[in-house]
Motif scaffolding. Structure first.
Motif, mmCIF file in Angstrom:
data_model
loop_
_atom_site.group_PDB
_atom_site.id
_atom_site.type_symbol
_atom_site.label_atom_id
_atom_site.label_comp_id
_atom_site.label_asym_id
_atom_site.label_seq_id
_atom_site.Cartn_x
_atom_site.Cartn_y
_atom_site.Cartn_z
ATOM 1 N N PHE A 23 0.807 -1.224 0.000
ATOM 2 C CA PHE A 23 0.000 0.000 0.000
ATOM 3 C C PHE A 23 0.841 1.275 0.000
ATOM 4 C CE2 PHE A 23 -2.186 -3.328 2.488
ATOM 5 C CZ PHE A 23 -3.102 -3.705 1.535
ATOM 6 N N TYR A 55 -6.051 -8.852 -8.865
ATOM 7 C CA TYR A 55 -6.974 -7.897 -9.481
ATOM 8 C C TYR A 55 -7.336 -8.273 -10.907
ATOM 9 C CZ TYR A 55 -5.814 -4.838 -5.549
ATOM 10 O OH TYR A 55 -5.645 -4.309 -4.303
ATOM 11 N N SER A 62 -3.001 -1.429 -9.798
ATOM 12 C CA SER A 62 -2.623 -0.895 -8.491
ATOM 13 C C SER A 62 -3.828 -0.972 -7.550
ATOM 14 C CB SER A 62 -2.135 0.551 -8.623
ATOM 15 O OG SER A 62 -3.194 1.385 -9.029
ATOM 16 N N HIS A 63 -3.581 -0.771 -6.262
ATOM 17 C CA HIS A 63 -4.666 -0.819 -5.282
ATOM 18 C C HIS A 63 -5.712 0.264 -5.536
ATOM 19 C CE1 HIS A 63 -2.859 -3.966 -2.921
ATOM 20 N NE2 HIS A 63 -1.734 -3.283 -2.822
ATOM 21 N N GLU A 173 -4.899 -8.587 0.204
ATOM 22 C CA GLU A 173 -5.108 -7.151 0.119
ATOM 23 C C GLU A 173 -5.330 -6.615 1.524
ATOM 24 O OE1 GLU A 173 -8.168 -6.466 -2.830
ATOM 25 O OE2 GLU A 173 -7.510 -8.229 -3.912
ATOM 26 N N LYS A 174 -6.156 -5.594 1.660
ATOM 27 C CA LYS A 174 -6.368 -4.946 2.961
ATOM 28 C C LYS A 174 -7.039 -5.857 3.976
ATOM 29 C CE LYS A 174 -6.283 -0.336 1.108
ATOM 30 N NZ LYS A 174 -6.934 0.913 0.840
#
Length: 189
Positions: A23, A55, A62-63, A173-174
């Motif tokens: 991130f 993704y 990208s995030h 991811e998050k």
């Protein structure tokens, strides 16, 4: 191993490494540099590890959902087969590639190609990750990016794993990772 430079049309190649925690904007910066190279009418080829399908199967994303087409590959030697007529090579998530990646990047740079590599410099334990340390040693240019610590708001250099999974490779991811500063990484309570 010494690699004899092969100068293409007077061009000099080099290696750029973009590193940092999760991130921190590594992929976003890689995409920005590659898009600028395309604007300059340079021939660009982009690669990502085939195992990274978070993704998109084909694109580097990208995030914050910026994207650019890429070629997923299983090993770094494949890059040499697909870059005979290029000016710039982009490589994302370099920490997931095999131990031949630094030599592949060296060979490309010796051929007059600009090589831009992005990846995590440390794993979730705070240890050097994959081939990034070797690429940092060979790099002509290094950009270390930082995220924001999710606990205190300071700059973050560490990727904290929120789940008890011991393997080094865990795509996520998050929901699985968050950026942490040094203090919050080592004192998670």
């Amino acid at each position: 191993m010494f690699i004899e430079p092969i100068v293409k049309g007077g061009r000099q190649g080099w290696i750029e490494v973009i590193c940092g925690s999760m991130f921190s904007g590594k992929t976003e910066e890689l995409i920005r540099r590659l898009k600028r190279a395309k604007i300059a009418n340079l021939r660009v080829e982009i690669f990502k590890p085939a195992v990274d399908t978070r993704y998109d199967d084909q694109q580097i994303v990208s995030h914050d959902e910026k994207a650019i087409p890429s070629t997923p590959i299983d090993n770094s030697q494949t890059i040499l087969l697909l870059t005979s007529e290029v000016d710039v090579v982009g490589i994302d998530e370099a920490q997931f590639f095999d131990d031949q990646l630094p030599d592949v990047c060296d060979r490309l740079a010796a051929q007059g190609i600009r090589v831009i590599v992005a990846g995590l410099d440390m794993d979730f334990r705070g240890k050097p990750f994959g081939q990034i340390p070797n690429l940092l040693a060979k790099a002509d240019y290094i950009t270390k990016l930082h995220a924001i610590c999710m606990k205190c708001g300071n700059i973050a250099s560490f990727s904290y794993r929120k789940h008890a999974h011991e393997g080094q490779f865990l795509l996520g991811e998050k929901d699985i990772y968050e950026p942490r500063c040094r203090k919050c990484f080592y004192d998670p309570d």
